[in-house]
Design an enzyme around this catalytic site. Structure first.
Site, PDB file in Angstrom:
ATOM      1  N   CYS A  92     -11.947  63.007  38.550  1.00 29.34           N
ATOM      2  CA  CYS A  92     -13.001  63.894  38.620  1.00 29.34           C
ATOM      3  C   CYS A  92     -12.873  64.863  37.593  1.00 29.34           C
ATOM      4  O   CYS A  92     -11.727  65.243  37.343  1.00 29.34           O
ATOM      5  CB  CYS A  92     -13.321  64.348  40.181  1.00 29.34           C
ATOM      6  SG  CYS A  92     -12.197  65.425  40.629  1.00 29.34           S
ATOM      7  N   ALA A 152     -10.051  67.303  38.821  1.00 31.16           N
ATOM      8  CA  ALA A 152      -8.891  66.685  38.416  1.00 31.16           C
ATOM      9  C   ALA A 152      -8.252  66.888  36.752  1.00 31.16           C
ATOM     10  O   ALA A 152      -7.118  67.223  36.567  1.00 31.16           O
ATOM     11  CB  ALA A 152      -8.673  65.269  38.659  1.00 31.16           C
ATOM     12  N   ARG A 193       1.413  64.048  39.374  1.00 30.40           N
ATOM     13  CA  ARG A 193       1.200  63.659  37.673  1.00 30.40           C
ATOM     14  C   ARG A 193       2.731  63.793  37.053  1.00 30.40           C
ATOM     15  O   ARG A 193       2.965  63.484  35.863  1.00 30.40           O
ATOM     16  CB  ARG A 193       0.352  64.540  37.198  1.00 30.40           C
ATOM     17  CG  ARG A 193      -0.072  64.282  35.879  1.00 30.40           C
ATOM     18  CD  ARG A 193      -1.195  64.784  35.370  1.00 30.40           C
ATOM     19  NE  ARG A 193      -1.590  64.903  33.798  1.00 30.40           N
ATOM     20  CZ  ARG A 193      -1.541  66.167  33.015  1.00 30.40           C
ATOM     21  NH1 ARG A 193      -1.024  67.350  33.620  1.00 30.40           N
ATOM     22  NH2 ARG A 193      -1.608  65.896  31.791  1.00 30.40           N
ATOM     23  N   HIS A 242     -11.236  68.649  31.249  1.00 28.64           N
ATOM     24  CA  HIS A 242     -10.394  68.919  30.205  1.00 28.64           C
ATOM     25  C   HIS A 242     -11.349  70.098  29.477  1.00 28.64           C
ATOM     26  O   HIS A 242     -10.746  71.129  28.794  1.00 28.64           O
ATOM     27  CB  HIS A 242     -10.103  67.869  29.183  1.00 28.64           C
ATOM     28  CG  HIS A 242      -9.583  66.685  29.870  1.00 28.64           C
ATOM     29  ND1 HIS A 242      -9.658  65.440  29.121  1.00 28.64           N
ATOM     30  CD2 HIS A 242      -8.644  66.784  30.797  1.00 28.64           C
ATOM     31  CE1 HIS A 242      -9.054  64.723  30.017  1.00 28.64           C
ATOM     32  NE2 HIS A 242      -8.157  65.202  30.717  1.00 28.64           N
TER      33      HIS A 242
HETATM   34 FE1  CFM Z   1      -4.324  62.992  27.529  1.00 33.65          FE
HETATM   35 FE2  CFM Z   1      -4.088  60.775  28.510  1.00 33.65          FE
HETATM   36 FE3  CFM Z   1      -5.325  62.849  29.772  1.00 33.65          FE
HETATM   37 FE4  CFM Z   1      -2.433  62.757  29.268  1.00 33.65          FE
HETATM   38 FE5  CFM Z   1      -2.145  61.821  31.791  1.00 33.65          FE
HETATM   39 FE6  CFM Z   1      -3.474  59.607  31.000  1.00 33.65          FE
HETATM   40 FE7  CFM Z   1      -4.746  61.568  32.408  1.00 33.65          FE
HETATM   41 MO1  CFM Z   1      -3.092  59.938  33.370  1.00 33.65          MO
HETATM   42  S1  CFM Z   1      -2.338  61.490  27.549  1.00 33.65           S
HETATM   43  S2  CFM Z   1      -4.143  64.334  29.187  1.00 33.65           S
HETATM   44  S3  CFM Z   1      -0.961  63.020  30.716  1.00 33.65           S
HETATM   45  S4  CFM Z   1      -5.827  61.606  28.267  1.00 33.65           S
HETATM   46  S5  CFM Z   1      -1.529  59.746  32.017  1.00 33.65           S
HETATM   47  S6  CFM Z   1      -3.869  58.841  28.820  1.00 33.65           S
HETATM   48  S7  CFM Z   1      -5.171  59.773  32.372  1.00 33.65           S
HETATM   49  S8  CFM Z   1      -2.873  62.401  33.369  1.00 33.65           S
HETATM   50  S9  CFM Z   1      -6.100  62.959  31.856  1.00 33.65           S
END
Ligand code: CFM
Length: 537
Positions: A55, A58, A89, A187
């Site tokens: 989500c 997260a 994580r 993000h």
């Molecule tokens: Fe970038 Fe990723 Fe992500 Fe990531 Fe991660 Fe991920 Fe993630 Mo899991 S590199 S930041 S450190 S998009 S592995 S493939 S899904 S936490 S939001």
């Protein structure tokens, strides 16, 4: 074994018509003769489908803010949300001042029913005061969870008053879980907040060492950024800040002093990269430190940017030395891996990055995808202008940034910049599609049903998965390499990481465990059923 369009149609025909139509747009068979192949991404998962996505909360608190070690991150919401983003994580952090490393703590307002009914603002103010008193952090973040938005708690107002009361920055993020279709929205919200309140707040006008850089979109999972920093520092770079693995509020404030921004994970942080370019004139370079060849190429591209013969020579020296060291080790694992096939389905960037490392071990990726990436992560940044904004993406305001009058500085002449852009991926990402072989499959937001069906049809030797899908895959008799937190292993980045990865993958192949598991497709199904428009028949 390649898959045909007919096989995919057959698989999708089990869905109700509407669902079938929707999912079809998220699946592409790579065909370089077809030109650019459009894929639907960053749209809502159909309710009822078992997705691997997270989500917005997260993505904001868990992914981007959480690794900043010298801030205390408060989750305003029920305890489950806080627990979900606590430690799983594996974004590691160490600090010269252990009193300012709060990575192991999980702080939440632990909202109860009465808070939902009567409001949680007072409780939040109290928790902020407690945190300031107990931990004395340099700054605090507050992240909102779904119920906070639903009941209308004004976390921004609470944070503002607390900031005046306590005299430290308190950053509020309205990243309620439902704010977007996945963690990707979070993000963006986190990027905006950091850009607005933290980056550039420092006093420094120049970095201390030579070739100052920031590493963006690197979260130190299993120690990845420590390995990357080891290599960069040996070449002679000065790492001003890492966003945000083992990162700190302290360092981030002076991130404007870097001469170049590296972008490892394009999906999670391209917003900050773009805003830094607008505000300070600092270009960003798409790098990839997963895999030996990709790491060497990234180092060479960085040297091309700085265009200094001494740096170029040192880059080649380090690459040669590292290759001589790791190649013999990789060679022994290659013997176990050669000729195998993989599915590479991870969040928003690793689904692409790990394909190169698999290839170096002789493993072909036959299916890849992202949980929540956008079309540009598949098709390249040139599609950004044609991506339609829908109701979900409009939820997140774009931060309007302009050139900083005092600090904006072009790092080179526009002519040289244009020439460099032709040679290296400066402020550009080509996406996953460009690297996929013809006949391989790209799937966006792969779900539980499709995972099983694709496995039955393509029978991969290994599945690069997440924590949610790995057990199903393993029960089907396929080794799963969890590429989010790496389970208990890592680092996997850089030269040393490639060796760790090769070892772990090889262990998966040689483990006798798989021989004791009978894949379900070898037995007759005990039950049969079908799904119709009206429901289960
Ligand atoms: Fe970038 Fe990723 Fe992500 Fe990531 Fe991660 Fe991920 Fe993630 Mo899991 S590199 S930041 S450190 S998009 S592995 S493939 S899904 S936490 S939001």
């Amino acid at each position: 074994m390649a898959m045909t369009l007919e096989q995919i149609s057959e698989m999708l025909a089990k869905y109700p018509v509407k669902v079938e139509k929707n999912r079809k747009k998220h699946i592409v068979i790579k065909d370089s003769a077809a030109g650019r192949q459009e894929i639907e991404a960053n749209t809502r998962t159909i309710p009822g489908i078992i997705t691997n996505r997270g989500c917005a909360y997260a993505g904001c608190k868990g992914v981007v803010l959480g690794p900043l070690k010298d801030m205390v991150h408060i989750t305003h919401g029920p305890i489950g949300c806080a627990f979900y983003t606590w430690g799983a994580r594996r974004n590691k952090a160490r600090s010269e001042d252990p009193g300012q490393n709060f990575m192991n703590y999980c702080v939440s307002t632990d909202m109860q029913e009465s808070d939902i009914v009567f409001g949680g603002e007072k409780k939040l103010a109290k928790v902020i005061d407690e945190v300031a008193e107990i931990f004395k952090p340099k700054a605090i973040t507050v992240s909102a969870t779904c119920p906070v938005g639903l009941i209308g708690d004004d976390i921004n107002a609470v944070a503002k008053v607390a900031e005046e009361r306590l005299g430290i920055p308190i950053l509020a993020f309205s990243c309620e879980g439902y704010k977007g279709v996945s963690q990707s929205a979070g993000h963006h919200i986190a990027n905006n907040g950091l850009m607005e309140r933290v980056i550039g707040a420092g006093e420094r006008e120049e970095a201390d060492g030579k070739y100052p850089i920031n590493i963006l979109g690197e979260y130190n999972i299993g120690g990845d950024s420590w390995e990357i920093e080891r290599i960069l520092e040996e070449v002679g770079y000065t790492v001003v800040s890492v966003m945000t693995g083992d990162g700190s509020y302290e360092d981030l404030q002076n991130a404007h002093t870097a001469e170049l921004n590296l972008v490892q994970c394009h999906r999670s942080i391209n917003y900050i990269a773009g805003m830094l370019e607008t505000k300070y004139g600092t270009p960003w370079l798409k790098v990839n430190f997963i895999g030996v060849a990709a790491t060497a190429e990234s180092l060479r591209n960085m040297a091309a940017y700085f265009d200094d013969p001494a740096l170029t020579a040192r880059t080649e020296e380090v690459i040669a030395r590292e290759l001589a060291r790791v190649e013999p080790q990789l060679e022994q694992y290659r013997k176990l891996c050669e000729g195998k096939t993989a599915f590479c389905f991870v969040g928003g960037s690793r689904g692409h990055h790990y394909q190169g490392l698999f290839a170096e071990l002789g493993i072909d990726t036959v299916l890849a995808g992202y949980e929540f990436a956008h079309r540009d992560d598949y098709e390249g940044r040139e599609v950004i202008p044609e991506i339609k904004t829908d109701a979900d993406s409009k939820n997140i305001p774009d931060l309007h940034v302009s050139a900083d009058e005092r600090r904006f500085r072009l790092k080179m002449s526009p002519e040289r910049l244009a020439e460099l852009k032709r040679q290296i991926p400066l402020s550009y990402y080509a996406g996953m599609n460009a690297d996929m072989a013809d006949g391989t499959i790209m799937v966006d937001d792969l779900n539980h049903y499709e995972t099983e069906e694709f496995i039955k049809l393509l029978k991969p030797d290994i599945f690069a998965s997440g924590i949610k899908d790995k057990y199903v895959v393993q029960k089907m008799g396929i080794p799963a390499k969890q590429l989010h937190s790496y389970d208990y292993s890592g680092p996997y980045a850089g030269f040393n990481g490639a060796v760790n990865f090769a070892r772990d993958v090889s262990m998966g192949f040689v483990s006798p465990t798989w021989n004791f598991i009978v894949p379900p497709w070898k037995d007759e199904p005990l039950l049969t059923g079908s799904v119709t428009e009206e429901g289960v028949a």
